[in-house]
Motif scaffolding. Sequence first.
Motif, PDB file in Angstrom:
ATOM      1  N   ARG A  38      38.683  39.794  31.722  1.00 33.05           N
ATOM      2  CA  ARG A  38      39.101  38.482  32.242  1.00 33.05           C
ATOM      3  C   ARG A  38      40.261  37.926  31.412  1.00 33.05           C
ATOM      4  N   ALA A  98      43.464  39.720  32.277  1.00 34.74           N
ATOM      5  CA  ALA A  98      43.926  39.264  33.587  1.00 34.74           C
ATOM      6  C   ALA A  98      44.558  37.886  33.486  1.00 34.74           C
ATOM      7  N   ARG A 112      40.745  35.158  41.542  1.00 24.45           N
ATOM      8  CA  ARG A 112      39.637  35.043  40.587  1.00 24.45           C
ATOM      9  C   ARG A 112      38.340  35.594  41.185  1.00 24.45           C
ATOM     10  N   LEU A 125      38.465  39.399  41.236  1.00 21.90           N
ATOM     11  CA  LEU A 125      38.222  39.963  39.908  1.00 21.90           C
ATOM     12  C   LEU A 125      36.731  39.911  39.581  1.00 21.90           C
ATOM     13  N   VAL A 131      43.741  44.949  38.975  1.00 26.20           N
ATOM     14  CA  VAL A 131      44.615  43.821  39.309  1.00 26.20           C
ATOM     15  C   VAL A 131      46.027  44.130  38.819  1.00 26.20           C
TER      16      VAL A 131
END
Length: 91
Positions: free
Chosen positions: A47, A50, A62, A65, A76
């Motif tokens: 996270r 990203a 979001r 993901l 991503v």
Amino acid sequence: MSRYERPSRRVYMSFFLQSAWQVQFLEADLKTLLPQTFTFADPEKIRQLARRGEALGTSEARQMLEHAIETGRGGVYLKLTPEQLSRLKRT
């Protein structure tokens, strides 16, 4: 000059869960593998990558993901600065 004014390069971050999270990076053509890889125990690191790579600009991104992390695999596109890209190209 801010990060948002500097040129950026798109890179695809692919990840999957085995005994730990394996993270690989590919050029935007999805054919050329970059030499740098990471292994994480915690999906929070994915996270963070990203977020730093500006991949979470929309609510849909979001959610996608989060779904990929729950599934155990996904990827991503990241927008990297030239400095970040050069670090990924190091062996």
